[in-house]
Design an enzyme around this catalytic site. Sequence first.
Site, mmCIF file in Angstrom:
data_model
loop_
_atom_site.group_PDB
_atom_site.id
_atom_site.type_symbol
_atom_site.label_atom_id
_atom_site.label_comp_id
_atom_site.label_asym_id
_atom_site.label_seq_id
_atom_site.Cartn_x
_atom_site.Cartn_y
_atom_site.Cartn_z
ATOM 1 N N LYS A 29 118.763 92.178 12.754
ATOM 2 C CA LYS A 29 120.000 91.596 12.205
ATOM 3 C C LYS A 29 121.197 91.513 13.179
ATOM 4 C CE LYS A 29 119.070 91.978 7.324
ATOM 5 N NZ LYS A 29 118.044 92.847 6.778
ATOM 6 N N PHE A 44 113.343 98.774 2.118
ATOM 7 C CA PHE A 44 113.034 97.375 2.432
ATOM 8 C C PHE A 44 112.705 97.274 3.915
ATOM 9 C CE2 PHE A 44 113.887 93.015 3.714
ATOM 10 C CZ PHE A 44 113.122 92.342 2.786
ATOM 11 N N ASP A 61 113.782 102.439 10.755
ATOM 12 C CA ASP A 61 114.066 101.014 10.617
ATOM 13 C C ASP A 61 115.578 100.841 10.605
ATOM 14 O OD1 ASP A 61 114.635 98.463 9.730
ATOM 15 O OD2 ASP A 61 113.114 98.436 8.157
HETATM 16 C C1 LIG Z 1 116.610 92.679 6.588
HETATM 17 C C2 LIG Z 1 115.761 93.859 6.828
HETATM 18 C C3 LIG Z 1 114.429 93.720 7.289
HETATM 19 C C4 LIG Z 1 113.768 92.393 7.465
HETATM 20 O O1 LIG Z 1 114.335 91.631 8.474
HETATM 21 P P1 LIG Z 1 113.955 90.076 8.611
HETATM 22 O O2 LIG Z 1 114.659 89.661 9.858
HETATM 23 O O3 LIG Z 1 114.458 89.401 7.371
HETATM 24 O O4 LIG Z 1 112.486 90.001 8.732
HETATM 25 C C5 LIG Z 1 113.725 94.873 7.568
HETATM 26 N N1 LIG Z 1 114.269 96.097 7.398
HETATM 27 C C6 LIG Z 1 115.532 96.256 6.956
HETATM 28 C C7 LIG Z 1 116.090 97.638 6.807
HETATM 29 C C8 LIG Z 1 116.315 95.154 6.638
HETATM 30 O O5 LIG Z 1 117.553 95.311 6.163
#
Ligand SMILES: *Cc1c(COP(=O)(O)O)cnc(C)c1O
Length: 383
Positions: A236, A122, A207
């Site tokens: 986050k 994701f 990421d």
């Molecule tokens: C939550 C998440 C995103 C997206 O972040 P947003 O602030 O909702 O755009 C991207 N990569 C990972 C691994 C995530 O957990």
Amino acid sequence: MSALFQNYARRPVHIVKGQGTIVTDATGKDYLDFISGIAVVSLGHAHPAIVEAIQKQSEKLWHVSNLFESPEQEQLAATLVKDTPFAHAFFCNSGAEANEAAIKLARKHTQKNVIITFEQSFHGRTFGAMSATGQDKVKQGFGPLLETFRTIPYNDKKQLEAAIDDDVAAIMLEAIQGEGGVHQLDPDFAQAITDICQAKGILLIVDEVQTGIGRTGTRYAFEQANLTPDIMTLAKGLGGGFPIGAMLGSSELFTSFGPGTHGTTFGGNPLAVAVAKTVTDIVFQEAFLQEVKEKSDYLMQKLQVALPKEQFTIRGSGLLLGIECPGDVVPLIQQAEKAGLLLVQAGGNVIRLLPPLTVTYEEMDQAIDILSSVLLAEQPVNA
Ligand SMILES: *Cc1c(COP(=O)(O)O)cnc(C)c1O
């Protein structure tokens, strides 16, 4: 009829206040928050240091735009890149934005188009980040996506080797797949990625939007894997609840992100940066990170004792843990919520535990009591 688009399946709970790990709904009922706004409220709700940072900065300056120099951004960037493969930072407002920046930088720098990503990953909901995401349910109905992502199975060395050719700009992955079901990176696979990136001059993008800023017991999760990323994305936990994202990159990438190449209006505004500085000042202390590891060991061990391993698989790192259950977890999460424990699902039949990093041992004990009574009551005897 709601005045809101119904793009979220919202739970019928109206939370109005939070303090530490505890949130309170409009009826006055308390819950242990083991979601933390999905790994966001890393220092718990209303942490006094963050409250003070917001109050102080809000009286001084909120926003002037990136037209002006920012020693505060410089300082936060220096803190984030210290003792890492990175040398520079770009600040934005979310995880998806950080990943967009990473995708753009990787393509511009290499002048190649293909980025390898992984099934169940994701990366966010914008077009680029959505195209990178390895989950069909995220992408359905939006028409043609960016076509140059090659999505292959996570932890599969052979398929990785087969996917490499001269068009590959970068490999992009999560050190632990959070949304996808708390899947950890095999050390062997990490080694293969490192070798391939080195041999072929392919960039590695990690990421760490969910795993970064102490969530897994180190500043960044890649520090526990055999990975040397060129680019890393954060969001986050970085703002402890205040929106801020970041992309960090190595010194070789510096000239590829020169004036005019990329930008954002709100990114790195003084308020967000003041909060992120407060968060990193606390979380990056060795003693704090050590405590996250100890809490993680405690929680893991207690869960392993409480839940029979024939039925439940517990995995993860730090305070990003997943419990894979034999059946549908949605009713279990609902029952836990009734009993005063907030939990969130990850891909498949996985319950994710994401307490604030400041969670106490007493709160973990209470959560384990609720979890074991709910999980064990629900399981059929001869599953
Ligand atoms: C939550 C998440 C995103 C997206 O972040 P947003 O602030 O909702 O755009 C991207 N990569 C990972 C691994 C995530 O957990």
